[in-house]
Design an enzyme around this catalytic site. Structure first.
Site, PDB file in Angstrom:
ATOM      1  N   SER A 208       0.950  -1.160   0.060  1.00 10.03           N
ATOM      2  CA  SER A 208      -0.090  -0.020  -0.107  1.00 10.03           C
ATOM      3  C   SER A 208       0.953   1.206  -0.281  1.00 10.03           C
ATOM      4  O   SER A 208       1.869   1.217   0.471  1.00 10.03           O
ATOM      5  CB  SER A 208      -0.892  -0.234   1.259  1.00 10.03           C
ATOM      6  OG  SER A 208      -1.481   1.318   1.515  1.00 10.03           O
ATOM      7  N   TYR A 221      -1.308  -1.347  10.462  1.00 14.96           N
ATOM      8  CA  TYR A 221      -1.496  -1.716   9.054  1.00 14.96           C
ATOM      9  C   TYR A 221      -0.538  -1.256   8.192  1.00 14.96           C
ATOM     10  O   TYR A 221       0.227  -2.079   7.476  1.00 14.96           O
ATOM     11  CB  TYR A 221      -2.804  -1.329   8.764  1.00 14.96           C
ATOM     12  CG  TYR A 221      -3.165  -1.585   7.086  1.00 14.96           C
ATOM     13  CD1 TYR A 221      -3.565  -2.491   6.629  1.00 14.96           C
ATOM     14  CD2 TYR A 221      -3.080  -0.211   6.101  1.00 14.96           C
ATOM     15  CE1 TYR A 221      -3.522  -2.670   5.122  1.00 14.96           C
ATOM     16  CE2 TYR A 221      -3.080  -0.354   4.944  1.00 14.96           C
ATOM     17  CZ  TYR A 221      -3.513  -1.591   4.271  1.00 14.96           C
ATOM     18  OH  TYR A 221      -3.683  -1.466   2.938  1.00 14.96           O
ATOM     19  N   LYS A 225       2.591  -3.059   6.001  1.00 17.25           N
ATOM     20  CA  LYS A 225       2.757  -2.717   4.500  1.00 17.25           C
ATOM     21  C   LYS A 225       4.231  -2.420   4.164  1.00 17.25           C
ATOM     22  O   LYS A 225       4.642  -2.750   2.985  1.00 17.25           O
ATOM     23  CB  LYS A 225       1.539  -1.677   3.887  1.00 17.25           C
ATOM     24  CG  LYS A 225       0.145  -2.184   3.925  1.00 17.25           C
ATOM     25  CD  LYS A 225      -0.326  -3.501   3.036  1.00 17.25           C
ATOM     26  CE  LYS A 225      -1.435  -3.858   3.021  1.00 17.25           C
ATOM     27  NZ  LYS A 225      -1.599  -5.137   2.123  1.00 17.25           N
TER      28      LYS A 225
HETATM   29  N1  LIG Z   1      -8.644  -0.250  -1.673  1.00 16.13           N
HETATM   30  C1  LIG Z   1      -7.415   0.545  -1.407  1.00 16.13           C
HETATM   31  O1  LIG Z   1      -7.682   1.612  -1.162  1.00 16.13           O
HETATM   32  C2  LIG Z   1      -6.261  -0.137  -1.128  1.00 16.13           C
HETATM   33  C3  LIG Z   1      -5.062   0.766  -0.904  1.00 16.13           C
HETATM   34  C4  LIG Z   1      -3.850   0.262  -0.358  1.00 16.13           C
HETATM   35  C5  LIG Z   1      -3.626  -1.186  -0.582  1.00 16.13           C
HETATM   36  N2  LIG Z   1      -4.875  -2.161  -0.558  1.00 16.13           N
HETATM   37  C6  LIG Z   1      -4.443  -3.423  -0.480  1.00 16.13           C
HETATM   38  O2  LIG Z   1      -5.028  -4.021  -1.617  1.00 16.13           O
HETATM   39  C7  LIG Z   1      -5.185  -5.381  -1.274  1.00 16.13           C
HETATM   40  C8  LIG Z   1      -6.827  -5.744  -1.938  1.00 16.13           C
HETATM   41  O3  LIG Z   1      -7.627  -4.479  -1.194  1.00 16.13           O
HETATM   42  P1  LIG Z   1      -9.174  -4.363  -1.571  1.00 16.13           P
HETATM   43  O4  LIG Z   1      -9.372  -2.889  -1.573  1.00 16.13           O
HETATM   44  O5  LIG Z   1      -9.562  -5.220  -2.911  1.00 16.13           O
HETATM   45  O6  LIG Z   1      -9.636  -4.900  -0.287  1.00 16.13           O
HETATM   46  P2  LIG Z   1      -9.298  -5.676   1.031  1.00 16.13           P
HETATM   47  O7  LIG Z   1      -8.308  -4.351   1.542  1.00 16.13           O
HETATM   48  O8  LIG Z   1     -10.018  -5.593   1.892  1.00 16.13           O
HETATM   49  O9  LIG Z   1      -8.720  -6.664   0.655  1.00 16.13           O
HETATM   50  C9  LIG Z   1      -8.258  -7.620   1.350  1.00 16.13           C
HETATM   51  C10 LIG Z   1      -9.101  -8.894   1.160  1.00 16.13           C
HETATM   52  O10 LIG Z   1      -8.202  -9.758   1.905  1.00 16.13           O
HETATM   53  C11 LIG Z   1      -9.499 -10.737   2.294  1.00 16.13           C
HETATM   54  N3  LIG Z   1      -8.805 -11.456   3.484  1.00 16.13           N
HETATM   55  C12 LIG Z   1      -8.606 -10.714   4.820  1.00 16.13           C
HETATM   56  N4  LIG Z   1      -8.144 -11.762   5.644  1.00 16.13           N
HETATM   57  C13 LIG Z   1      -7.884 -12.773   5.039  1.00 16.13           C
HETATM   58  C14 LIG Z   1      -7.265 -14.371   5.360  1.00 16.13           C
HETATM   59  N5  LIG Z   1      -6.849 -14.635   6.495  1.00 16.13           N
HETATM   60  N6  LIG Z   1      -7.472 -15.067   4.189  1.00 16.13           N
HETATM   61  C15 LIG Z   1      -7.651 -14.885   3.085  1.00 16.13           C
HETATM   62  N7  LIG Z   1      -8.292 -13.545   2.632  1.00 16.13           N
HETATM   63  C16 LIG Z   1      -8.385 -12.702   3.554  1.00 16.13           C
HETATM   64  C17 LIG Z   1     -10.617  -9.844   2.642  1.00 16.13           C
HETATM   65  O11 LIG Z   1     -11.758 -10.704   2.856  1.00 16.13           O
HETATM   66  C18 LIG Z   1     -10.479  -8.911   1.653  1.00 16.13           C
HETATM   67  O12 LIG Z   1     -11.303  -9.578   0.481  1.00 16.13           O
HETATM   68  C19 LIG Z   1      -5.159  -5.561   0.155  1.00 16.13           C
HETATM   69  O13 LIG Z   1      -3.803  -6.046   0.328  1.00 16.13           O
HETATM   70  C20 LIG Z   1      -5.025  -4.129   0.428  1.00 16.13           C
HETATM   71  O14 LIG Z   1      -4.196  -3.901   1.850  1.00 16.13           O
HETATM   72  C21 LIG Z   1      -5.743  -1.528  -0.959  1.00 16.13           C
END
Ligand SMILES: NC(=O)c1ccc[n+]([C@@H]2O[C@H](COP(=O)([O-])OP(=O)(O)OC[C@H]3O[C@@H](n4cnc5c(N)ncnc54)[C@H](O)[C@@H]3O)[C@@H](O)[C@H]2O)c1
Length: 317
Positions: A208, A221, A225
């Site tokens: 992130s 968090y 990251k």
């Molecule tokens: N959306 C944003 O603005 C953003 C920004 C920076 C980074 N990210 C990163 O992108 C990735 C995807 O993010 P997103 O926005 O699609 O939603 P998110 O951040 O919630 O996605 C994370 C996914 O991981 C799943 N998860 C959590 N614990 C788990 C486990 N133990 N086993 C399996 N799955 C598990 C959740 O159900 C969720 O679907 C993540 O790593 C998140 O940290 C997202």
């Protein structure tokens, strides 16, 4: 700014957001154009040959881009929704066979149905990334279904609580690091014997933009990251001599259901957009495009890198 799990926080002056409560006080050729006399037939054989070469190069690179992952097999964790789903879809559209996974079987089933409607070559199963048996099954089914593994994308992440890093409860800290960091390390470690059997294998960790500049209410968090950026560099150095590349995607603020509190609330949205030079949230598809590039041979000389896709936010760091 930041999102995560059920909670979302935007780091802006005096701005705090969470999914439950939002508050804040604001803050043709140039020859064509340059010469009326230009004609391919009048410029001599050398330029004509050059034209032909350029046109055949551009055709082949277009074709290569469309199916640049043909023959590859990819595993993407947490890939039934949001960024993970978009990554799985894009890798499959680019020709890979893709194994999707999620903690809930019903989410796997509905994502598989959606992807198969598009005639994409996908398989899916339940996988809680912290569960050793689930990870074992993930790779076992990848091999039994598709026979090999070329690409691992570690996308799963959690953020059970908001707060400053030193306010973080030890149990919450452990949970964040278990899912976001330890599972990524274990997935890579367990995938390695399979990746070693293939040429041009690669790993992508999803970090992130918060990994570079911690979001104040998502302290732990953010640090998790940052650890992924470190893991990327360390593993990339170890594996480079074997030709296995390791890279990282660092998304900015992306429009997923976890950033809903931002785009559904006018003042929160405005505050977030004021931090993003491009003036909009990113899309999951844009994140998927970066990953597709990183795992392709177009990125064959790139390893140990973290690509920030944040609409220009790092320009302000
Ligand atoms: N959306 C944003 O603005 C953003 C920004 C920076 C980074 N990210 C990163 O992108 C990735 C995807 O993010 P997103 O926005 O699609 O939603 P998110 O951040 O919630 O996605 C994370 C996914 O991981 C799943 N998860 C959590 N614990 C788990 C486990 N133990 N086993 C399996 N799955 C598990 C959740 O159900 C969720 O679907 C993540 O790593 C998140 O940290 C997202």
């Amino acid at each position: 700014m930041l999102h995560l799990g059920k909670q979302l926080v935007v780091r802006a002056p005096k701005l705090r957001l969470s999914a439950g409560a939002v508050s804040g006080s604001g803050q043709s050729s140039s020859l064509d154009q340059n010469s009326n006399n230009y004609s391919p037939n009048r410029v001599g054989p050398n330029l004509n040959q050059c034209h032909k070469r350029l046109s055949s190069t551009s055709q082949s690179s277009t074709a290569g881009t469309m199916k640049r992952l043909t023959g590859k097999v990819a595993v993407v964790t947490a890939s039934t929704d949001g960024i993970g789903f978009a990554i799985a879809k894009r890798l499959a559209e680019d020709g890979a066979a893709v194994v999707i996974s999620s903690r809930k079987q019903k989410n796997v089933d509905s994502a598989l149905a959606e992807l198969r409607k598009l005639n994409l070559n996908v398989h899916g199963l339940k996988c809680h990334v912290s569960e050793p048996e689930d990870r074992k099954q993930l790779f076992a089914e990848t091999i039994s279904k598709f026979g090999k593994l070329n690409i691992l994308v570690s996308n799963a992440a959690t953020n059970p609580a908001v707060g400053g890093v030193l306010e973080c409860d030890e149990k919450v800290w452990d949970k964040i690091f278990d899912v976001n960091v330890k599972s990524s390390y274990l997935l890579a470690k367990e995938a390695l014997p399979l990746l070693r059997q293939q040429k041009n294998s690669s790993i992508v960790f999803v970090s992130s933009i918060a990994g570079y500049d911690a979001f104040e209410l998502l302290g732990a968090y953010s640090v998790s990251k940052t650890a992924l950026i470190g893991l990327t560099k360390a593993a990339a150095k170890d594996l480079a001599p074997e030709g296995i590349r390791v890279n990282c995607l660092a998304p900015g603020v992306i429009r997923t259901k976890f950033s809903k509190a931002l785009y559904e609330n006018e003042s929160a949205n405005e505050a977030a957009l004021s931090k993003i030079p491009m003036g909009r949230l990113g899309t999951s598809e844009e994140m998927a495009g970066v990953v597709s590039f990183l795992v392709s041979e177009d990125a064959g000389y790139i390893t140990g890198e973290s690509i920030v896709a944040g609409g220009g936010m790092t320009a302000r760091l």
